[in-house]
Design an enzyme around this catalytic site. Sequence first.
Site, PDB file in Angstrom:
ATOM      1  N   GLY A  50      11.135 108.567 102.474  1.00 30.95           N
ATOM      2  CA  GLY A  50      11.248 107.831 103.743  1.00 30.95           C
ATOM      3  C   GLY A  50      12.134 108.446 104.797  1.00 30.95           C
ATOM      4  O   GLY A  50      11.883 108.301 105.983  1.00 30.95           O
ATOM      5  N   GLU A 104      19.501 108.017 104.549  1.00 32.77           N
ATOM      6  CA  GLU A 104      18.512 107.063 104.043  1.00 32.77           C
ATOM      7  C   GLU A 104      17.714 106.496 105.213  1.00 32.77           C
ATOM      8  O   GLU A 104      18.236 106.381 106.327  1.00 32.77           O
ATOM      9  CB  GLU A 104      19.253 105.896 103.370  1.00 32.77           C
ATOM     10  N   ASP A 105      16.476 106.129 104.951  1.00 36.54           N
ATOM     11  CA  ASP A 105      15.690 105.490 106.010  1.00 36.54           C
ATOM     12  C   ASP A 105      16.166 104.061 106.242  1.00 36.54           C
ATOM     13  O   ASP A 105      16.414 103.639 107.359  1.00 36.54           O
ATOM     14  CB  ASP A 105      14.185 105.531 105.676  1.00 36.54           C
ATOM     15  N   ASP A 108      18.271  98.189 101.993  1.00 35.09           N
ATOM     16  CA  ASP A 108      17.780  96.813 101.888  1.00 35.09           C
ATOM     17  C   ASP A 108      18.736  96.056 100.944  1.00 35.09           C
ATOM     18  O   ASP A 108      19.752  95.544 101.379  1.00 35.09           O
ATOM     19  CB  ASP A 108      16.346  96.908 101.357  1.00 35.09           C
ATOM     20  N   LYS A 136      19.525  96.162 106.449  1.00 36.20           N
ATOM     21  CA  LYS A 136      19.266  94.715 106.429  1.00 36.20           C
ATOM     22  C   LYS A 136      20.456  94.017 105.778  1.00 36.20           C
ATOM     23  O   LYS A 136      20.466  93.826 104.553  1.00 36.20           O
ATOM     24  CB  LYS A 136      17.999  94.415 105.619  1.00 36.20           C
TER      25      LYS A 136
HETATM   26  P1  IMP Z   1      17.182  99.200  98.318  1.00 31.63           P
HETATM   27  O1  IMP Z   1      17.483  99.991  97.086  1.00 31.63           O
HETATM   28  O2  IMP Z   1      16.797  97.764  98.005  1.00 31.63           O
HETATM   29  O3  IMP Z   1      18.268  99.254  99.363  1.00 31.63           O
HETATM   30  O4  IMP Z   1      15.845  99.771  98.920  1.00 31.63           O
HETATM   31  C1  IMP Z   1      15.798 100.929  99.661  1.00 31.63           C
HETATM   32  C2  IMP Z   1      14.388 101.474  99.731  1.00 31.63           C
HETATM   33  O5  IMP Z   1      13.393 100.439  99.777  1.00 31.63           O
HETATM   34  C3  IMP Z   1      14.211 102.247 101.014  1.00 31.63           C
HETATM   35  O6  IMP Z   1      14.590 103.601 100.859  1.00 31.63           O
HETATM   36  C4  IMP Z   1      12.733 102.074 101.296  1.00 31.63           C
HETATM   37  O7  IMP Z   1      11.998 103.063 100.624  1.00 31.63           O
HETATM   38  C5  IMP Z   1      12.382 100.731 100.712  1.00 31.63           C
HETATM   39  N1  IMP Z   1      12.344  99.664 101.750  1.00 31.63           N
HETATM   40  C6  IMP Z   1      13.188  98.617 101.856  1.00 31.63           C
HETATM   41  N2  IMP Z   1      12.854  97.836 102.905  1.00 31.63           N
HETATM   42  C7  IMP Z   1      11.770  98.429 103.485  1.00 31.63           C
HETATM   43  C8  IMP Z   1      10.948  98.093 104.646  1.00 31.63           C
HETATM   44  O8  IMP Z   1      11.139  97.102 105.360  1.00 31.63           O
HETATM   45  N3  IMP Z   1       9.933  98.958 104.920  1.00 31.63           N
HETATM   46  C9  IMP Z   1       9.658 100.070 104.166  1.00 31.63           C
HETATM   47  N4  IMP Z   1      10.398 100.407 103.088  1.00 31.63           N
HETATM   48  C10 IMP Z   1      11.439  99.590 102.748  1.00 31.63           C
END
Ligand code: IMP
Length: 181
Positions: A50, A104-105, A108, A136
Amino acid sequence: MAKELQGTEGRVFEEYLSEDDIKGIVSEVAQRITADYEGRNPLFICVLNGAYIYAADLYRAIPIRSEITFVRLKSYEGTSTTGHVELVTPLREDIKGRDVVLIEDIVDTGTTMHYFKQMLCEMGAKSVAVTAFLFKPEALLYPDAEPEYVGKSIPRKFVLGYGLDYDGYGRNIPAVYALKD
Ligand code: IMP
């Protein structure tokens, strides 16, 4: 009227950040990182897939001596306390004593960054900071995963474009679109 995209199964996405908004965001983050890392020879680590578009724009706007490398991570639900994230591609650079900046993109829940930061600290990094194009805050489960350099904090919406995908598609959309409620 807001620009809209049609997804599968009747989903509708509307433009959330324009290309100009994105340029402004990237330039602000780049200036902050440049000011903080000048003279520290940081190692940037772009988390694929991403973040590659954000990384390409951001890195070109940070005119300091530094290196960049790329990793692919696999997340999994495990019972081990040290697990949850695994390197799919090995990290060839020696990160001992380095100031590392993860690109990071989007952060979440923060699970990926929480475990990856832990892994890099165990590998001997001097410091590990995170820049996320989007964040987020309402979804964050791990306080230590809050990115030091946030492009933009957004509500708990699903977004795509500018490297972010929806089931593998949409990374090539130059603006960011959010799923309409
Ligand atoms: P985390 O480990 O829950 O913080 O998730 C991070 C990863 O989830 C990111 O690097 C994205 O690949 C994916 N992700 C989380 N939210 C979104 C979204 O709204 N759109 C697309 N990918 C997302």
